[in-house]
Design an enzyme around this catalytic site. Structure first.
Site, PDB file in Angstrom:
ATOM      1  CB  SER A  67      -0.973   0.006   1.182  1.00 38.87           C
ATOM      2  OG  SER A  67      -2.055  -0.864   0.931  1.00 38.87           O
ATOM      3  CE  LYS A  70      -3.963   0.935  -0.780  1.00 34.28           C
ATOM      4  NZ  LYS A  70      -4.634   0.538   0.470  1.00 34.28           N
ATOM      5  CE1 TYR A 191      -4.140  -0.693  -4.710  1.00 33.20           C
ATOM      6  CE2 TYR A 191      -5.033  -2.918  -4.917  1.00 33.20           C
ATOM      7  CZ  TYR A 191      -4.588  -1.878  -4.125  1.00 33.20           C
ATOM      8  OH  TYR A 191      -4.578  -2.007  -2.769  1.00 33.20           O
ATOM      9  CE1 TYR A 243      -4.569   1.366   4.426  1.00 33.58           C
ATOM     10  CE2 TYR A 243      -3.018   0.204   5.827  1.00 33.58           C
ATOM     11  CZ  TYR A 243      -3.462   0.581   4.574  1.00 33.58           C
ATOM     12  OH  TYR A 243      -2.773   0.174   3.464  1.00 33.58           O
ATOM     13  CB  VAL A 261      -0.178  -5.694   4.204  1.00 37.24           C
ATOM     14  CG1 VAL A 261      -1.369  -4.919   4.721  1.00 37.24           C
ATOM     15  CG2 VAL A 261      -0.301  -6.008   2.724  1.00 37.24           C
TER      16      VAL A 261
END
Length: 308
Positions: A67, A70, A191, A243, A261
């Site tokens: 992530s 992102k 992605y 998060y 992760v």
């Protein structure tokens, strides 16, 4: 300028003080290839805006950035189509929901650091096809990491594509309500490819240093990311990057960060440095347990909290 000898001493002390956490948490086994890493791996790297680096531990190990990609997706979407288009589809607010939740999706996705948000920003990256778009992503990552070799972890990519049913459902749902345009499978593929980029902590801390330097290369010769894009990205990292733990983390650590992760956490201290930790054992939110501890300690000891 930072005293690199003192910085190295503090990093070593933070590692030592976090050893009691080395067996806490679990790796992200829902992506089978990520379960194959040495669960006791640990690395940390800090790179200043002057381009000086201190790194310790498993600093050459290629981490699946997951992530943290992102951040790149958001940067490229903002540069390719502009903030107005991006934020017509993706919001800017923190959420209490998990990173892979479907719940916050209504007229737009809550923020770009949920999976749904990153699938949306991926859909806005320009290019003729998936490979062309991904080559642009890889080029951007290479530029930000000082031209170092960027690895595509193909086995991680294949493993994730075989098990990404939830993300596939998110992509098709986003398509069905008009948030993403184009082919849902191709957008999902892009992605997941981004999540499967392999970087070590030195490369990631260099990316952090470039963003800490306002998007300029560390020799100050090239503007690699538009300054306004950096400002937006760091603000969202601060409020949403960890998060549903983002608020608590910001209080304890005090600078914009983004976790993955795969076990890495990238932190950015504007005007000073980028820092990255790697420890693959995660808490329930998907954040590295030992990494958070080390970042909290070095933030306090090196006075890196941006709020004081």
């Amino acid at each position: 300028m930072m005293d690199l000898i003192e910085t190295e001493r503090i990093l070593k002390l933070a590692i030592k003080n976090s050893e009691n956490l080395k067996c806490e948490g679990e790796v992200a086994s829902y992506i089978p290839e990520l379960a194959n890493v040495d669960q006791d791996n640990f690395g940390v790297s800090l790179t200043t805006t002057e381009g000086e680096t201190v790194s310790l531990g498993d600093d050459k190990f290629k981490i699946s950035i997951q992530s943290i990609s992102k951040v790149i997706d958001l940067i490229m979407a903002l540069e390719d189509v502009g903030a107005e288009k991006v934020f017509s589809k993706v919001g800017t607010e923190p959420t209490e929901y998990k990173f892979n939740s479907l719940i916050p999706i209504e007229e737009k996705v809550v923020n770009p650091f949920l999976n749904a948000g990153a699938i949306t920003t991926s859909s806005l990256i320009s290019g003729s096809d998936v490979i062309n778009k991904f080559n642009r992503v890889m080029k951007k990552v290479s530029e930000l990491s000082n031209g170092d070799e960027v690895t595509f972890l193909e086995e991680v990519y294949k493993s994730e594509m075989r098990t990404t049913d939830r993300n596939r459902s998110i992509a098709y749902y986003l398509k069905s309500i008009g948030i993403i345009e184009g082919n849902a499978e191709e957008i999902l593929d892009l992605y997941v490819r981004g999540c499967s980029i392999g970087l070590n902590v030195r490369q990631l801390s260099t990316i952090g240093a470039v963003l800490a330097n306002g998007g300029r290369s560390l020799d100050n010769k090239v503007q690699l990311v538009e300054k306004e894009v950096v400002k937006t990205t760091l603000a969202l990292m601060a409020t949403c990057g960890m998060y549903e733990e983002s608020g608590k983390y910001l209080i304890e650590v005090g600078f914009p960060s983004k976790s993955g992760v795969g076990g890495a956490i990238l932190g950015i201290i504007p005007g000073k440095c980028g820092v990255c930790t790697y420890s693959p054992r995660l808490d329930e939110s998907g954040n590295s347990i030992r990494g958070k501890k080390v970042l909290a300690e070095i933030s306090k000891t090196l006075d890196l909290n941006i709020f004081i």
